[in-house]
Scaffold this motif. Structure first.
Motif, PDB file in Angstrom:
ATOM      1  N   THR A  29      -5.031  -7.624   5.337  1.00  0.00           N
ATOM      2  CA  THR A  29      -3.933  -6.705   5.662  1.00  0.00           C
ATOM      3  C   THR A  29      -3.897  -5.535   4.686  1.00  0.00           C
ATOM      4  O   THR A  29      -3.631  -4.392   5.071  1.00  0.00           O
ATOM      5  N   TYR A  30      -4.201  -5.819   3.436  1.00  0.00           N
ATOM      6  CA  TYR A  30      -4.216  -4.765   2.423  1.00  0.00           C
ATOM      7  C   TYR A  30      -5.358  -3.786   2.689  1.00  0.00           C
ATOM      8  O   TYR A  30      -5.193  -2.570   2.576  1.00  0.00           O
ATOM      9  N   ILE A  31      -6.525  -4.300   3.084  1.00  0.00           N
ATOM     10  CA  ILE A  31      -7.677  -3.445   3.396  1.00  0.00           C
ATOM     11  C   ILE A  31      -7.320  -2.447   4.487  1.00  0.00           C
ATOM     12  O   ILE A  31      -7.598  -1.246   4.383  1.00  0.00           O
ATOM     13  N   ILE A  32      -6.704  -2.947   5.554  1.00  0.00           N
ATOM     14  CA  ILE A  32      -6.394  -2.086   6.701  1.00  0.00           C
ATOM     15  C   ILE A  32      -5.423  -0.982   6.309  1.00  0.00           C
ATOM     16  O   ILE A  32      -5.614   0.194   6.648  1.00  0.00           O
ATOM     17  N   SER A  33      -4.383  -1.339   5.560  1.00  0.00           N
ATOM     18  CA  SER A  33      -3.408  -0.325   5.148  1.00  0.00           C
ATOM     19  C   SER A  33      -4.004   0.661   4.157  1.00  0.00           C
ATOM     20  O   SER A  33      -3.714   1.868   4.210  1.00  0.00           O
ATOM     21  N   VAL A  34      -4.827   0.181   3.242  1.00  0.00           N
ATOM     22  CA  VAL A  34      -5.460   1.087   2.272  1.00  0.00           C
ATOM     23  C   VAL A  34      -6.405   2.056   2.983  1.00  0.00           C
ATOM     24  O   VAL A  34      -6.441   3.248   2.674  1.00  0.00           O
ATOM     25  N   ALA A  35      -7.164   1.544   3.957  1.00  0.00           N
ATOM     26  CA  ALA A  35      -8.084   2.412   4.703  1.00  0.00           C
ATOM     27  C   ALA A  35      -7.308   3.482   5.470  1.00  0.00           C
ATOM     28  O   ALA A  35      -7.705   4.650   5.500  1.00  0.00           O
ATOM     29  N   ALA A  53       0.815  -1.223   0.000  1.00  0.00           N
ATOM     30  CA  ALA A  53       0.000   0.000   0.000  1.00  0.00           C
ATOM     31  C   ALA A  53       0.847   1.271   0.000  1.00  0.00           C
ATOM     32  O   ALA A  53       0.317   2.367  -0.166  1.00  0.00           O
ATOM     33  N   ILE A  54       2.165   1.148   0.204  1.00  0.00           N
ATOM     34  CA  ILE A  54       3.042   2.329   0.247  1.00  0.00           C
ATOM     35  C   ILE A  54       3.345   2.788  -1.177  1.00  0.00           C
ATOM     36  O   ILE A  54       3.679   1.979  -2.046  1.00  0.00           O
ATOM     37  N   ASN A  55       3.231   4.071  -1.415  1.00  0.00           N
ATOM     38  CA  ASN A  55       3.614   4.632  -2.720  1.00  0.00           C
ATOM     39  C   ASN A  55       5.126   4.751  -2.770  1.00  0.00           C
ATOM     40  O   ASN A  55       5.710   5.522  -2.000  1.00  0.00           O
ATOM     41  N   THR A  56       5.760   4.005  -3.658  1.00  0.00           N
ATOM     42  CA  THR A  56       7.227   3.958  -3.678  1.00  0.00           C
ATOM     43  C   THR A  56       7.829   4.362  -5.018  1.00  0.00           C
ATOM     44  O   THR A  56       8.929   3.954  -5.356  1.00  0.00           O
ATOM     45  N   LYS A  57       7.106   5.159  -5.797  1.00  0.00           N
ATOM     46  CA  LYS A  57       7.700   5.651  -7.038  1.00  0.00           C
ATOM     47  C   LYS A  57       8.889   6.553  -6.706  1.00  0.00           C
ATOM     48  O   LYS A  57       8.967   7.126  -5.619  1.00  0.00           O
ATOM     49  N   VAL A  80     -15.276   4.690  -2.976  1.00  0.00           N
ATOM     50  CA  VAL A  80     -15.155   6.046  -2.414  1.00  0.00           C
ATOM     51  C   VAL A  80     -13.932   6.775  -2.952  1.00  0.00           C
ATOM     52  O   VAL A  80     -13.893   8.004  -2.956  1.00  0.00           O
ATOM     53  N   GLU A  81     -12.918   6.018  -3.409  1.00  0.00           N
ATOM     54  CA  GLU A  81     -11.734   6.627  -4.011  1.00  0.00           C
ATOM     55  C   GLU A  81     -11.123   5.623  -4.998  1.00  0.00           C
ATOM     56  O   GLU A  81     -10.344   4.749  -4.603  1.00  0.00           O
ATOM     57  N   PRO A  82     -11.483   5.717  -6.271  1.00  0.00           N
ATOM     58  CA  PRO A  82     -11.077   4.724  -7.266  1.00  0.00           C
ATOM     59  C   PRO A  82      -9.568   4.500  -7.359  1.00  0.00           C
ATOM     60  O   PRO A  82      -9.129   3.395  -7.691  1.00  0.00           O
ATOM     61  N   ARG A  83      -8.770   5.499  -7.040  1.00  0.00           N
ATOM     62  CA  ARG A  83      -7.325   5.377  -7.227  1.00  0.00           C
ATOM     63  C   ARG A  83      -6.623   4.627  -6.101  1.00  0.00           C
ATOM     64  O   ARG A  83      -5.452   4.289  -6.207  1.00  0.00           O
ATOM     65  N   VAL A  84      -7.330   4.359  -5.003  1.00  0.00           N
ATOM     66  CA  VAL A  84      -6.639   3.890  -3.805  1.00  0.00           C
ATOM     67  C   VAL A  84      -6.374   2.383  -3.795  1.00  0.00           C
ATOM     68  O   VAL A  84      -5.486   1.912  -3.098  1.00  0.00           O
ATOM     69  N   VAL A  85      -7.134   1.599  -4.558  1.00  0.00           N
ATOM     70  CA  VAL A  85      -6.960   0.140  -4.563  1.00  0.00           C
ATOM     71  C   VAL A  85      -6.252  -0.294  -5.843  1.00  0.00           C
ATOM     72  O   VAL A  85      -6.686   0.042  -6.943  1.00  0.00           O
ATOM     73  N   GLY A 136     -12.769 -10.285   2.208  1.00  0.00           N
ATOM     74  CA  GLY A 136     -12.275  -8.916   2.038  1.00  0.00           C
ATOM     75  C   GLY A 136     -12.720  -8.208   0.776  1.00  0.00           C
ATOM     76  O   GLY A 136     -12.480  -7.005   0.617  1.00  0.00           O
ATOM     77  N   ILE A 137     -13.350  -8.919  -0.153  1.00  0.00           N
ATOM     78  CA  ILE A 137     -13.686  -8.311  -1.442  1.00  0.00           C
ATOM     79  C   ILE A 137     -14.635  -7.131  -1.281  1.00  0.00           C
ATOM     80  O   ILE A 137     -14.474  -6.087  -1.928  1.00  0.00           O
ATOM     81  N   PHE A 138     -15.634  -7.263  -0.405  1.00  0.00           N
ATOM     82  CA  PHE A 138     -16.600  -6.174  -0.240  1.00  0.00           C
ATOM     83  C   PHE A 138     -15.919  -4.882   0.191  1.00  0.00           C
ATOM     84  O   PHE A 138     -16.201  -3.803  -0.349  1.00  0.00           O
ATOM     85  N   PHE A 139     -15.010  -4.970   1.161  1.00  0.00           N
ATOM     86  CA  PHE A 139     -14.354  -3.756   1.644  1.00  0.00           C
ATOM     87  C   PHE A 139     -13.432  -3.148   0.596  1.00  0.00           C
ATOM     88  O   PHE A 139     -13.315  -1.925   0.493  1.00  0.00           O
ATOM     89  N   LEU A 140     -12.786  -3.995  -0.191  1.00  0.00           N
ATOM     90  CA  LEU A 140     -11.934  -3.466  -1.260  1.00  0.00           C
ATOM     91  C   LEU A 140     -12.783  -2.767  -2.312  1.00  0.00           C
ATOM     92  O   LEU A 140     -12.392  -1.720  -2.846  1.00  0.00           O
TER      93      LEU A 140
END
Length: 641
Positions: A545-551, A181-185, A521-526, A511-515
């Motif tokens: 784990t991905y859901i929690i970090s993305v949230a 979930a970290i932006n690493t560009k 709510v924010e198309p770019r976040v997943v 986890g699919i529903f939460f993703l």
């Protein structure tokens, strides 16, 4: 008649520094400035502040500009509403200092804790750099930037994009952040950098770090790196240290990590107790504190404790470095297993493995509120009632009668009961389900009742935040059913297939529903290429784990664990959904403000096109059934999508 109109900010401490009248006034000024050019910059603040009555007689515009310039090299930097509020508080503190300390402005300011400068301790910086170089030197992303030279400010430059701080959190508590979930560009835009900082701050709160007065702008500017490294609870380490010193016959008690450690004697006795095989009589015989400190460090190195501080740091009593040194010693040799027949580890320390996930969640949530008392163990620390009163005062300001409360240490048992009786009384006033619950139940440490009370308190806080989003609710109460319906509609509107029947729907475990909700709510976040089908336990955990970090990256302050999603813990599922809903509605509220609707017109209802949130707060029974949507509830939420 419209309900109460409130302006909310995400930082509870920052919210507490202003009255609603002041917040509405400042928000109106902020929106007016932003509407002219589409954004607010540092350069916009001096003329804006110079016109305010609070500063017009105290500062000229050029003076304010000079003050702003002390912390911002580029006057074109954009500022958000919270940064604008912090700049206001800082200028107010300057005004108070200029007038000799009198409060020539509003009486709401409790303390001028927002400062422009942060004194950098070179010894501390060198220690943090050594820590980073040691633990992250082989990290695939950071290796090209490491090792850091402690003689430069490279540490603060590297911290600006948020990646380093996220990585450090995982060093402290592995697995806290899903690094996917970290932006690493190599080059991050401001939006991506802010996401990393938001993820960092929310994750830091989730592991117990105190970050109440830290915002994303502080990280961009390289402030307060050490705040995120101060994880070990001070009281627990002192208790552990004194336990061994007493066994070793050391007569003094260590009460702090500064003056009590300057002569090195406590360290010498501690290391002798923990690692006698490395002890040298010369450590005790020497009269020179610096020489003794040097021998202490040498002895610690033989225990594989890396040299992160110098003899000078010990002699000068550097509290942060001494705290880190003691924590490092504890990590390598705590000495508790050597005498396991007489004392167990659980008796000495707070062990999350032996407490429920709910206790952990509530403990971290309480500490994130910025209460004066740090909670190490919910079941023990709330029994005198004081902590719960502090929390109630945070989430429902003005509800506590402090004249009738007794502050710890409390010697008389009936004073604890009085505190807890007031806790129960306030809970009932807030419509908590507390049938046959008395203050003495809390004093006695009834775990079931304590958890039930804290759950209702956390739920109340979340529902109040949602309720106070004026442009969506008009102050009406929000129910669990409202939150469920909102989430289902949001996912459906995004043309996703998932729908859930309740907050204990077993389909939530993959986890699919939460993703899909987060993406709605924010198309770019997943990043959907990282999402699994959630068919196996391993795949479910990856998604969770991905859901929690993305949230958290989005801006949700949550304290649940992946297991809470995998096992569909309905309490935590409700809070997660409500947190996402709150973030989403906040964004829509900001957009409404951009359209020109200000607080004054909104209060009267003129010029608004709103739908309403209706319904009553459903009671939470101690049998934990309240998170089920009640099919008999006729009122449903209907928010503007």
């Amino acid at each position: 008649m419209a309900g109460f109109v409130g302006v909310l900010v995400s930082d509870p401490w920052l919210q507490s520094q202003f009255t609603q009248v002041e917040l509405r006034t400042l928000k109106s000024k902020f929106i007016s400035t932003r509407s002219q050019s589409g954004r607010v910059t540092v350069g916009d603040l001096p003329p804006l502040f110079a016109k305010l009555k609070a500063f017009s007689e105290m500062f000229k515009e050029d003076e304010i500009k000079a003050i702003m310039g002390e912390s911002h090299t580029n006057m074109e930097d954009e500022v958000d509403f919270e940064s604008y509020l912090r700049a206001y508080l800082n200028l107010q503190a300057r005004a108070a200092a200029k007038s000799g300390g009198s409060k020539n402005s509003s009486s709401f300011l409790k303390a001028a804790t927002t400062t422009v400068h942060h004194a950098i301790n070179e010894s501390e910086k060198a220690s943090y750099v050594a820590h980073i170089n040691s633990f992250l030197g082989e990290d695939p992303f950071l290796s090209k930037y490491l090792p850091i030279d402690p003689s430069t400010n490279a540490l603060f430059d590297l911290a600006k994009d948020g990646v380093l701080l996220c990585k450090l959190i995982n060093v402290a508590v592995p697995g806290t952040i899903d690094e996917r979930a970290i932006n690493t560009k190599r080059v991050l835009n401001p939006w991506e950098r802010n996401e990393n900082h938001t993820l960092c701050l929310n994750s830091a709160k989730a592991i117990g770090c105190t970050v109440v007065n830290i915002g994303t702008q502080d990280l961009v500017e390289g402030r307060d790196v050490e705040e995120l490294l101060g994880l070990p609870p001070e009281k627990v380490l002192l208790k552990w240290m004194n336990f061994h010193l007493k066994k070793a016959g050391y007569e003094k008690q260590v009460t702090n990590f500064s003056s009590d450690l300057k002569d090195g004697e406590a360290y010498a006795h501690l290391l002798n107790a923990l690692a006698p095989e490395h002890c040298s009589p010369a450590t005790f015989d020497t009269k020179d504190p610096t020489e003794r400190a040097s021998k202490v460090i040498e002895q610690a190195e033989k225990m594989d404790c890396k040299r992160y501080l110098t003899p000078k740091d010990i002699v000068e009593g550097s509290p942060n470095l001494n705290l880190a040194f003691v924590a490092h010693i504890f990590q390598h040799r705590n000495g508790l297993s050597m005498d396991s027949n007489k004392i167990s580890f659980a008796e000495m320390m707070t062990d999350d493995a032996q407490t429920s996930r709910e206790e952990r969640c509530f403990r971290l949530w309480i500490n994130s509120l910025g209460t004066a008392t740090y909670v190490n163990n919910v079941f023990e620390d709330v029994r005198n009632g004081w902590v719960l009163l502090e929390v109630l005062d945070k989430v429902s300001p003005g509800s506590v009668s402090w004249k009738q409360a007794t502050k710890p240490p409390i010697k008389m048992p009936f004073r604890k009961v009085e505190n807890c009786n007031q806790v129960v009384k306030i809970g009932k006033e807030l419509n908590f389900s507390l049938v046959n619950v008395a203050g003495n139940d809390i004093v006695q440490g009834n775990k079931k009742l304590i958890l039930a009370f804290l759950w209702q308190l956390m739920r109340f806080t979340m529902l109040q935040l949602l309720k106070n989003l004026r442009t969506h609710s008009q102050g009406k109460e929000i129910t669990d059913t409202d939150i469920l319906n909102w989430a289902n509609r949001k996912v459906k509107k995004a043309n996703r297939a998932s729908q859930i029947e309740s907050f204990k729907d077993k389909n939530l475990s993959n986890g699919i529903f939460f993703l899909e909700l987060l993406s709605a709510v924010e198309p770019r976040v997943v990043n959907w290429s990282l999402v699994t089908k959630g068919e196996t336990e391993e795949d479910k955990k990856l998604n969770a784990t991905y859901i929690i970090s993305v949230a958290r990256k989005l801006g949700c302050s949550i304290f649940l664990l992946p297991e809470d999603i995998m096992e569909v813990n309905q309490k935590m599922i409700l809070i997660l959904t409500a947190s996402i809903m709150y973030w989403s509605l906040q964004q829509q509220s900001d957009e409404s403000d951009d359209s020109g609707i200000d607080a004054s017109s909104a209060a009267s209802g003129d010029g608004e096109i709103e739908r309403t949130l209706s319904g009553d707060i459903s009671n939470l029974a101690i049998n934990e059934t309240a998170s089920d949507p009640n099919p008999r509830v006729s009122s449903q939420v209907d928010v503007e999508e």
